[in-house]
Design a protein around this motif. Structure first.
Motif: not given
Length: 282
Positions: A247-257, A260-272
């Motif tokens: 229920i309290w899963a990771t909904r967003v994971s983000f990485v800032y470089s 690169e001046h950029a953010i990479y992100y995934v939603q709902n644990n879908d790292f693919s």
């Protein structure tokens, strides 16, 4: 990047609720068991966890996992020319930026923590809430130096409805850990790491440690294995290792470089399915 086999990941933020108990892992790690009293909804006891780190190598890399209950909290990823943030819908009808990145390299995140009386909300001119401080930093209304001055000159307190601690960092990797009622520290070293327990006074949340909550240890072990070279892919590996499900899963994971001046992100644990947001050139 090859993310085959990785599963969902999640962020962590909470607002209008009543803390029941916390489940840290160690000095710097924490995980909370809370009961939310939300109008017209049934009470339920669930877990909420967050993880944030800053790695200072050949690039300044920030990673964050955000974990929430979708039935309780309304969030949305928002990209603007000057900001990337997880917009949390608040009672004022606005989506606030308590977790995000500014194009100038400011990165701010709030992480829930077991509260202490010294950090209780006060409506006073000499006080400032940790939520306001963090959002102003993400909005670039204040700089890192401004934030550093504020924590020295004003009392930083919890918001009226939530007990949180914060990690603020800039493009150079300067990092500020702020714990209302406890204090602050300008952090250094190869990396900075925070979950939901006190970093500055670990004994204050030690009684709430729950056996098996080893997110901090796992993240620290992984981060300790890296040298000067640390990539966006490495950051996602760490976030994946401490992801939460249910229920309290990771909904967003983000990485800032910063490089690169950029953010990479995934939603709902879908790292693919890693998406990228790069701030547009002005």
């Amino acid at each position: 990047m090859n993310w085959q086999g990785l599963q969902k990941c999640s962020p962590c933020f909470c607002v209008v609720y009543r803390l029941i108990r916390y489940c840290p892992v160690d000095r710097k790690e924490t995980m909370a068991v809370v009961r939310y009293s939300v109008k017209n909804t049934s009470k339920r006891e669930e877990k909420t966890m967050c993880t944030r780190f800053v790695y200072r190598g050949d690039d300044i890399i920030t990673g964050f996992n955000f974990d929430i209950d979708l039935a309780v909290w309304d969030h949305k990823i928002i990209t603007e020319k000057d900001r990337f943030y997880i917009g949390i819908l608040r009672p004022d009808g606005l989506r606030h930026s308590y977790h995000g990145v500014n194009r100038n390299g400011n990165v701010g995140t709030l992480l829930y923590v077991h509260g202490n009386p010294e950090g209780a909300y006060q409506d006073s001119i000499g006080c400032m809430t940790i939520a306001d401080l963090t959002e102003q930093f993400i909005q670039a209304k204040i700089s890192f130096d401004d934030a550093l001055q504020m924590v020295q000159e004003r009392k930083i307190v919890y918001a009226p409805d939530a007990t949180m601690q914060a990690m603020l960092s800039d493009r150079q990797g300067r990092t500020l850990i702020i714990e209302p009622g406890i204090g602050w520290r300008e952090d250094d070293g190869r990396y900075s790491l925070m979950t939901n327990y006190s970093v500055l006074a670990p004994e204050s949340t030690r009684p709430f440690i729950v056996p098996g909550d080893d997110r901090y240890e796992r993240a620290a072990q992984l981060l300790n294995a890296y040298g000067n070279h640390f990539t966006v892919e490495d950051a996602f590996s760490v976030l994946h290792a401490v992801r939460q499900e249910g229920i309290w899963a990771t909904r967003v994971s983000f990485v800032y470089s910063a490089k690169e001046h950029a953010i990479y992100y995934v939603q709902n644990n879908d790292f693919s399915q890693i998406e990228k947001y790069e701030f547009p050139q002005l």
